[in-house]
Write a protein that holds these residues in place. Structure first.
Motif, PDB file in Angstrom:
ATOM      1  N   ASP A  87       0.833  -1.216   0.000  1.00 18.47           N
ATOM      2  CA  ASP A  87       0.000   0.000   0.000  1.00 18.47           C
ATOM      3  C   ASP A  87       0.861   1.256   0.000  1.00 18.47           C
ATOM      4  O   ASP A  87       0.578   2.232  -0.701  1.00 18.47           O
ATOM      5  CB  ASP A  87      -0.910   0.027   1.242  1.00 18.47           C
ATOM      6  N   ARG A  88       1.918   1.211   0.820  1.00 18.65           N
ATOM      7  CA  ARG A  88       2.816   2.371   0.912  1.00 18.65           C
ATOM      8  C   ARG A  88       3.512   2.594  -0.439  1.00 18.65           C
ATOM      9  O   ARG A  88       3.579   3.720  -0.939  1.00 18.65           O
ATOM     10  CB  ARG A  88       3.851   2.105   2.031  1.00 18.65           C
ATOM     11  N   ALA A  89       3.999   1.515  -1.045  1.00 21.54           N
ATOM     12  CA  ALA A  89       4.708   1.629  -2.328  1.00 21.54           C
ATOM     13  C   ALA A  89       3.770   2.110  -3.436  1.00 21.54           C
ATOM     14  O   ALA A  89       4.151   2.937  -4.271  1.00 21.54           O
ATOM     15  CB  ALA A  89       5.326   0.279  -2.691  1.00 21.54           C
ATOM     16  N   LEU A  90       2.530   1.608  -3.433  1.00 23.45           N
ATOM     17  CA  LEU A  90       1.558   2.028  -4.449  1.00 23.45           C
ATOM     18  C   LEU A  90       1.289   3.518  -4.332  1.00 23.45           C
ATOM     19  O   LEU A  90       1.308   4.250  -5.334  1.00 23.45           O
ATOM     20  CB  LEU A  90       0.239   1.263  -4.266  1.00 23.45           C
ATOM     21  N   ALA A  91       1.035   3.958  -3.099  1.00 26.13           N
ATOM     22  CA  ALA A  91       0.718   5.375  -2.881  1.00 26.13           C
ATOM     23  C   ALA A  91       1.897   6.237  -3.322  1.00 26.13           C
ATOM     24  O   ALA A  91       1.711   7.274  -3.984  1.00 26.13           O
ATOM     25  CB  ALA A  91       0.382   5.611  -1.415  1.00 26.13           C
ATOM     26  N   GLU A  92       3.104   5.788  -3.012  1.00 22.73           N
ATOM     27  CA  GLU A  92       4.293   6.550  -3.397  1.00 22.73           C
ATOM     28  C   GLU A  92       4.439   6.619  -4.920  1.00 22.73           C
ATOM     29  O   GLU A  92       4.918   7.605  -5.471  1.00 22.73           O
ATOM     30  CB  GLU A  92       5.533   5.889  -2.787  1.00 22.73           C
ATOM     31  N   ALA A  93       4.008   5.557  -5.584  1.00 23.90           N
ATOM     32  CA  ALA A  93       4.117   5.518  -7.053  1.00 23.90           C
ATOM     33  C   ALA A  93       2.963   6.257  -7.733  1.00 23.90           C
ATOM     34  O   ALA A  93       2.945   6.394  -8.953  1.00 23.90           O
ATOM     35  CB  ALA A  93       4.154   4.064  -7.518  1.00 23.90           C
ATOM     36  N   GLY A  94       1.960   6.684  -6.950  1.00 17.58           N
ATOM     37  CA  GLY A  94       0.844   7.430  -7.539  1.00 17.58           C
ATOM     38  C   GLY A  94      -0.353   6.573  -7.903  1.00 17.58           C
ATOM     39  O   GLY A  94      -1.178   6.967  -8.715  1.00 17.58           O
ATOM     40  N   ILE A  95      -0.436   5.377  -7.314  1.00 14.69           N
ATOM     41  CA  ILE A  95      -1.617   4.524  -7.539  1.00 14.69           C
ATOM     42  C   ILE A  95      -2.363   4.429  -6.209  1.00 14.69           C
ATOM     43  O   ILE A  95      -1.783   4.037  -5.196  1.00 14.69           O
ATOM     44  CB  ILE A  95      -1.205   3.102  -8.013  1.00 14.69           C
ATOM     45  N   ASP A  96      -3.639   4.794  -6.220  1.00 15.04           N
ATOM     46  CA  ASP A  96      -4.427   4.744  -4.986  1.00 15.04           C
ATOM     47  C   ASP A  96      -4.774   3.286  -4.674  1.00 15.04           C
ATOM     48  O   ASP A  96      -5.545   2.666  -5.413  1.00 15.04           O
ATOM     49  CB  ASP A  96      -5.711   5.577  -5.176  1.00 15.04           C
ATOM     50  N   PRO A  97      -4.203   2.728  -3.577  1.00 15.08           N
ATOM     51  CA  PRO A  97      -4.469   1.313  -3.286  1.00 15.08           C
ATOM     52  C   PRO A  97      -5.957   1.037  -3.083  1.00 15.08           C
ATOM     53  O   PRO A  97      -6.439  -0.054  -3.397  1.00 15.08           O
ATOM     54  CB  PRO A  97      -3.687   1.025  -1.996  1.00 15.08           C
ATOM     55  N   GLY A  98      -6.703   2.032  -2.609  1.00 10.63           N
ATOM     56  CA  GLY A  98      -8.135   1.851  -2.360  1.00 10.63           C
ATOM     57  C   GLY A  98      -8.939   1.725  -3.649  1.00 10.63           C
ATOM     58  O   GLY A  98     -10.093   1.309  -3.624  1.00 10.63           O
ATOM     59  N   GLU A  99      -8.324   2.078  -4.763  1.00 11.63           N
ATOM     60  CA  GLU A  99      -9.059   2.012  -6.028  1.00 11.63           C
ATOM     61  C   GLU A  99      -8.683   0.806  -6.885  1.00 11.63           C
ATOM     62  O   GLU A  99      -9.169   0.649  -7.996  1.00 11.63           O
ATOM     63  CB  GLU A  99      -8.839   3.308  -6.819  1.00 11.63           C
ATOM     64  N   ALA A 100      -7.798  -0.023  -6.335  1.00 14.57           N
ATOM     65  CA  ALA A 100      -7.367  -1.200  -7.098  1.00 14.57           C
ATOM     66  C   ALA A 100      -8.208  -2.419  -6.706  1.00 14.57           C
ATOM     67  O   ALA A 100      -8.771  -2.471  -5.614  1.00 14.57           O
ATOM     68  CB  ALA A 100      -5.901  -1.474  -6.799  1.00 14.57           C
ATOM     69  N   TYR A 101      -8.285  -3.374  -7.608  1.00 13.10           N
ATOM     70  CA  TYR A 101      -8.855  -4.682  -7.262  1.00 13.10           C
ATOM     71  C   TYR A 101      -7.663  -5.563  -6.902  1.00 13.10           C
ATOM     72  O   TYR A 101      -6.712  -5.689  -7.676  1.00 13.10           O
ATOM     73  CB  TYR A 101      -9.628  -5.263  -8.453  1.00 13.10           C
ATOM     74  N   VAL A 102      -7.703  -6.142  -5.719  1.00 15.39           N
ATOM     75  CA  VAL A 102      -6.547  -6.896  -5.213  1.00 15.39           C
ATOM     76  C   VAL A 102      -6.916  -8.361  -5.054  1.00 15.39           C
ATOM     77  O   VAL A 102      -7.923  -8.691  -4.417  1.00 15.39           O
ATOM     78  CB  VAL A 102      -6.114  -6.337  -3.831  1.00 15.39           C
ATOM     79  N   THR A 103      -6.092  -9.231  -5.622  1.00 16.69           N
ATOM     80  CA  THR A 103      -6.392 -10.657  -5.502  1.00 16.69           C
ATOM     81  C   THR A 103      -5.099 -11.479  -5.509  1.00 16.69           C
ATOM     82  O   THR A 103      -4.003 -10.921  -5.547  1.00 16.69           O
ATOM     83  CB  THR A 103      -7.371 -11.099  -6.621  1.00 16.69           C
ATOM     84  N   ASN A 104      -5.257 -12.777  -5.445  1.00 15.63           N
ATOM     85  CA  ASN A 104      -4.104 -13.683  -5.466  1.00 15.63           C
ATOM     86  C   ASN A 104      -4.308 -14.760  -6.520  1.00 15.63           C
ATOM     87  O   ASN A 104      -5.453 -15.114  -6.848  1.00 15.63           O
ATOM     88  CB  ASN A 104      -3.956 -14.361  -4.093  1.00 15.63           C
TER      89      ASN A 104
END
Ligand code: URA
Length: 221
Positions: A87-104
């Motif tokens: 989450d921290r890396a995404l936010a730093e890169a300019g991608i809002d983690p809350g707006e992503a679909y996250v899966t495995n």
């Protein structure tokens, strides 16, 4: 039926989630069906199925390996230490983690224990277990139709791009590939857990952020 065969000790090549995936289902229905998946033996020791989180309008899909200890207990992907770092890396890169679909790639936690009742130690899923879970990932991709897939590490890479995938060869690049019969745009990077294990943790973290910046730029193209 593959159901009973696979869960009663059939050879690994008989494992598949296919018969458990309802056709034409929405996300809520898929999640409910996945809770009862017996397509491979990993359901036996796991607490629960950990299905993807996010909504069908997400522009970016993040694909990890399998739930870890925390995810297995809480029933949501990437809620443990690797998820916090991601989450921290995404936010730093300019991608809002809350707006992503996250899966495995794999929806159940695979683990070993050194001794009974001791801490559960993550064990990588086999290629067969990963392939068995593929129909869930294919169904998620078909519903979400993300503009971009961020591939987190080797297991996700093999699930999406085939067994010859090597993260070191393609990380931080934009790939255009057919995945489960659909043309997709993908940016592979390392798994956030590998950053937590790295000797040079800061360097590994910077590398992850740099790869995610490539993803952020591809999204704004
Ligand atoms: N690692 C993963 O690949 N996925 C999770 O959800 C947590 C840790």
């Amino acid at each position: 039926m593959a159901t009973t065969k696979a869960s009663s000790g059939a050879p690994e090549d008989a494992y598949t989630a296919g018969p458990f995936v309802p056709e034409g289902a929405g996300l809520a229905e898929l999640r409910e069906a996945a809770a009862g998946c017996r397509g491979c033996p990993l359901h036996r020791d796991a607490t629960q199925t950990v299905f993807g989180a996010g909504d069908t309008g997400a522009r970016v899909m993040l694909v990890g390996e399998q739930p870890g200890d925390q995810e297995d207990r809480q029933g949501r992907p990437f809620v443990g230490p690797a998820g916090k770092l991601l989450d921290r890396a995404l936010a730093e890169a300019g991608i809002d983690p809350g707006e992503a679909y996250v899966t495995n790639a794999v929806k159940h936690f695979k683990f070993t224990r050194a001794e009974p009742r001791k801490r559960r130690i993550h064990k990588a899923p086999s290629l067969r277990e990963t392939a068995a879970c593929g129909p869930w990932l294919a169904a998620e991709l078909a519903l979400v139709e993300p503009e971009l897939i961020v591939v987190l590490g080797a297991t996700a890479g093999r699930a999406l791009l085939g067994s010859s995938f090597r993260v070191g060869e393609v990380r931080g690049t934009v790939l255009e590939r057919e995945v489960h019969g659909r043309p997709e745009l993908l940016v592979p990077t390392v798994h956030p857990s590998s950053v937590l294990r790295a000797e040079d943790r800061e360097g590994a973290y910077r590398g992850l952020v740099a790869d995610l910046e490539v993803a952020a730029r591809a999204l704004t193209r």
